[in-house]
Design an enzyme around this catalytic site. Sequence first.
Site, mmCIF file in Angstrom:
data_model
loop_
_atom_site.group_PDB
_atom_site.id
_atom_site.type_symbol
_atom_site.label_atom_id
_atom_site.label_comp_id
_atom_site.label_asym_id
_atom_site.label_seq_id
_atom_site.Cartn_x
_atom_site.Cartn_y
_atom_site.Cartn_z
ATOM 1 N N HIS A 155 0.835 -1.213 0.000
ATOM 2 C CA HIS A 155 0.000 0.000 0.000
ATOM 3 C C HIS A 155 0.867 1.260 0.000
ATOM 4 O O HIS A 155 0.456 2.308 0.510
ATOM 5 C CB HIS A 155 -0.945 0.018 1.201
ATOM 6 C CG HIS A 155 -1.831 -1.184 1.289
ATOM 7 N ND1 HIS A 155 -3.008 -1.305 0.586
ATOM 8 C CD2 HIS A 155 -1.684 -2.348 1.982
ATOM 9 C CE1 HIS A 155 -3.559 -2.461 0.845
ATOM 10 N NE2 HIS A 155 -2.776 -3.125 1.681
ATOM 11 N N SER A 278 16.331 18.493 -16.914
ATOM 12 C CA SER A 278 15.465 19.665 -16.940
ATOM 13 C C SER A 278 16.146 20.799 -17.691
ATOM 14 O O SER A 278 17.367 20.963 -17.624
ATOM 15 C CB SER A 278 15.143 20.116 -15.514
ATOM 16 O OG SER A 278 14.491 21.376 -15.495
#
Length: 452
Positions: A155, A278
């Site tokens: 989870h 980037s």
Amino acid sequence: MSAYVIDSTLFRDQFGTEAMRRIFSDETTVQRWLDVEAALAKVQGELGIIPRAAADEIRRKARVELIDLGALKAEMDRTAHPIVPLLRAIKRVCDGDAGEYVHWGATTQDIVDSGTVLQLRDGLEEIERDLRGLLDNLLKLAATHRDRVMVGRSHGQQALPITFGFKVAVWAEEIRRDLQRLDQMRERVLVGQFAGAVGTLSALGEHGIAVQEGLFRELGLGCPSIAWHVSRDSLAELASVLAIATGSVGKIAHEIYALQKTELGELEEPFSPGKVGSSTMPHKRNPAACETVVALARVVRSIVPLALEGVLAEHERDKIVLQTEREYLARLFGLSHAAIAKTRAIAAGLTVRGAHMEENLYRQRGLLLSEAVMMRLSDALGRQEAHEIVYRICMEVFEREGTLKEALLADPLVGDRLSPEEIDALLDPKAYTGLAGAFVDRVTARRQDITP
């Protein structure tokens, strides 16, 4: 400029491979049609159905370099038909009357389907080779990192310790199953088509079966029991199996993507100087390859409904289905192969940051080993009572910080039963990986189960 990324000069290697562009190119498509026509003529010449000299001439001239593809395209536009213009082109390049014997007893879909299956066979060989390479890379990774302890998560939260080798072995076993599925579907997918206008081979009469069987021996394809002109279930299976395989590599890539996040930093896809993350943040090292693989897996999955639609074909022939396949098959193979080949390269050059894995084991200050403490206390208190006690203590640690060891020692129900040394032993993540190593050994020992 290209209208679609698979053919784009700029983006094609992100969304496809050179091998698939070659296999599904116009030149190869026409050559595969010619290969079927040549094999058909050869078999019919041997059976005495057409003159052997004509068969030999057809085979000599069944070469795509002898066909003017520009003129062929113009005729296809004029006639709204793919094969009739090709038959006329073959007749023009053949000497004498040999061209009159091309396509004897066949129908267009026989040539198109069988030619397509030859392309699918070539495409599957490329995909299987890279899947095998990926499996080999994963098995090596699993063996190398058999005992490298890391956090196991469920989870999205820390759960229990595992080893990185165990995680990779799970990936490897899934890829092994993908290879098994590819192998098992071959007998249903790599089947030729030669059935005549409505599937009954009426134009060849009593010679039909002999021609059909000889043709597919010549082409190295399976011989169908009956026409599959409107039975497209095998292509739906093909799309589904490739979507599953691409989903498997997408899952692997997404896991690497997640574990490369700065706050975890346990894995990193291959990096080389010059790779830019980037245009504005020079420090970024983005998982660009993994992101692409996940995107490819999603697009491949979207193709499956198109393939399933093809199962709903009508009567004895249905060109709607054929046109749909013409659009998605090359795309399916290009996208799938790109995803698998990229994941093979990622696995080969994966950076494993063991120090970060080690650091993350202790991030929760002992809570990672709550099960070990609970199971130890279960001997004296019972499993449910031990769960209640350890749950209460863990929630206090979550809310009030501190360490699990300190909280356990401070609780009278636990402190009286466990010494500090016993708690230290229970909270050692490297002592609580269960049978992770044994399972890795089981998977890596099966290296030769999938043979080429």
